[in-house]
Enzyme design. Structure first.
Site: not given
Lengths: 366, 366
Positions: A82, A113, A137, A157, A211-214
């Site tokens: 990315q 968080h 992060d 991650e 805790d993720s992007t989509d």
């Protein structure tokens, strides 16, 4: 004269005019750009606006653009997965974006968080093993390690460059990454989970946080298959929490999350935070467990107080308030929403004598 | 040759080139505009973007632009006070703006209006006289008249054109304006309040709702003097609620509101709603009363249920959840925030047998 020759002749004859027109077009573009304060990243703005390009995020469903004025770009890098950018903004401090989507801002990352970590962990004050999926992060890990009972944080991650970028530009957010209890595995979480051994005693994970992007490589993390694999690693008393979407602008996806998890867990509930820099400012998490119910399971708030965790967002009252869904959102979900009248917790704060508070019940969650 | 003649000569000699350059500049502007999707209202964009100009709102403190794609402008008018525009958007339905500030959207106006009206009215189920200051779109009045006990709604709005625009383009939002109990006074509220007689029995107003913009002619509505004048019209048991600002992006103003009202009322508290189309998506109201406390005064939820008011946002649980401030916001206010442990209300909804709920207490507010 043949056509090509005629065109050549015309071009030579009007060369001056054509050059003048071309120069004019460039001047016009530049002039318009100077007068247009906004030009979103990725759009074909020939010239940028004056100063540094703002950070622009477009949300398709609400047809809405969020635009942040930017002081400067601090860092920009392409990983194997990315495009990672760190901006310095005027009000939100530093912000981290991945593939043009805002991940965190220094100003309000703790809203997110703290709510992702402390909500499940406070039901299980003896929780020892926590899995964090994503969260490059480091903000989630940083909140998790503030719970003294936690002995091991397995952090899976996919993109090490996000971790490195956060440690360099967001040292406070990612401070937890330095904690000795944290084990970072740079892996695709779907693969990692599939490889784990199913432990016969019901699994060693007390809390799982996604805790993720989509988008892109994160898509397998949204499948029922992935949730089912995770569940094999959890015990009956474990809690899974994950970041979802906006209850108002992303409701279709929110309902999908609940529908995918409902066959797997007895209690599946939505809770929310005020998250100004996520689309709509209203952000949802999913809480899933077989044994822990958000309001009917007690929390030992004295244990929480004794941890002396200073928070910016989270409080015991915010904890319960977050589960109170608006009439419309509550109406579209299958499960009845938790009710405040059911709250079974010990309230450690001093109460006025007029209070008809719930009796103290300093037990663990049931 | 003198200078003017020389310039004239040069202009004549290069006329073709100059015309070509000028045409080029215009073409360049047009080309750039076509390629630039955003051009905020009021900015000097020589050509608009393709299609209808989006609605753009800039918030100075957070250096943030909110941009809504627009299908078309339905109505635009300048009153004696302000510039009123109605847009048709793709996702938010119709939206109403005043002087470039977004007032309401069809999609989420009920978040705001339900929270402004039902929160105070539910403490005083016998309230008969309600004053609404501002709220030209009619949304607040519409929610107030759903309370059957209310006998009179005095509605003081400075700009009749806002009322007329809302009745034409937002008939559902402003439906309450047709209710016979509503008395519209087209007046500057500061003048209107100053002229009212102080009634010796403590005033006839049970609830006062301020629903106002925060610029131009509305500025007197933010003075201590105005609040003190209002208080003369209220009884000891009355409640004043008003719309404030964002607890996260407008905190300085939020604290100002509380500080101005604290000398006048015994209980001054902040409550919040998820309001995606107001700056930051996190919006605050102020609750002020001498006798009613948000959590320590009981609410007769059976009376609320019997009103059979269908809501999109408000529920009894949302009511209490709204008073639970985040750690940081709670920390900057002078008064301790209401606690859920103090809630003294009868919960009418069926509770599971495991519940250790607060005992029923179906009294009126105290």
């Amino acid at each position: 004269m043949s056509s090509p020759r005629r065109i050549g002749h015309l071009l030579r004859r009007h060369r001056g005019t054509l050059i003048a027109t071309g120069v004019g077009v460039l001047l016009g573009c530049a002039l318009h750009a100077r007068l247009t304060p906004l030009c979103p990243e990725g759009a074909a703005c020939i010239f940028g606006p004056p100063g540094v390009q703002p950070y622009v995020e477009y949300a398709e469903i609400p047809s809405f653009w969020a635009v942040y004025d930017v002081q400067r770009i601090l860092h920009e890098v392409r990983s194997a997965f990315q495009h990672i950018v760190v901006y310095e903004t005027y009000f939100h401090g530093r912000i981290l974006t991945i593939d043009g989507a805002l991940m965190i801002t220094e100003r309000d990352e703790r809203n997110y968080h703290e709510m992702l970590a402390h909500v499940p962990l406070n039901y299980l004050p003896a929780a020892q093993r926590v899995l964090v999926v994503g969260g490059g992060d480091g903000g989630t890990v940083t909140q998790v390690v503030r719970h003294a009972a936690v002995r091991e944080v397995v952090w899976v991650e996919i993109d090490e460059l996000v971790v490195r970028t956060a440690r360099r530009f967001f040292p406070k957010v990612s401070a937890g990454a330095d904690d000795q209890r944290v084990k970072l595995a740079v892996r695709n979480a779907a693969h990692w989970v599939a490889e784990q051994q199913f432990s016969a005693d019901g699994g060693g994970l007390d809390v799982v946080l996604i805790d993720s992007t989509d988008f892109n490589q994160a898509e397998p993390l949204f499948s029922i298959h992935f949730y089912a694999s995770l569940k094999r690693l959890m015990s009956e008393r474990s809690i899974l929490c994950l970041n979802a979407d906006s209850p108002q602008w992303g409701q279709v996806r929110l309902v999908q999350f609940v529908d995918r998890l409902t066959p797997l867990f007895r209690h599946v509930h939505v809770y929310q935070s005020f998250q100004p820099t996520y689309s709509s400012g209203h952000y949802a998490f999913i809480f899933a467990s077989d044994t822990v119910h958000p309001t009917q399971s007690a929390i030992d708030w004295t244990a929480w107080d004794e941890l002396l965790i200073d928070t910016r967002y989270y409080t015991p009252d915010v904890h319960y308030g977050a589960f109170m869904l608006t009439a419309q959102v509550g109406g579209v979900l299958r499960q009845p929403a938790p009710r405040l009248a059911d709250v079974r917790s010990f309230w450690s704060a001093p109460r006025p004598s007029t209070s008809s508070a719930v009796p103290a019940r300093p037990s663990h969650s049931d």
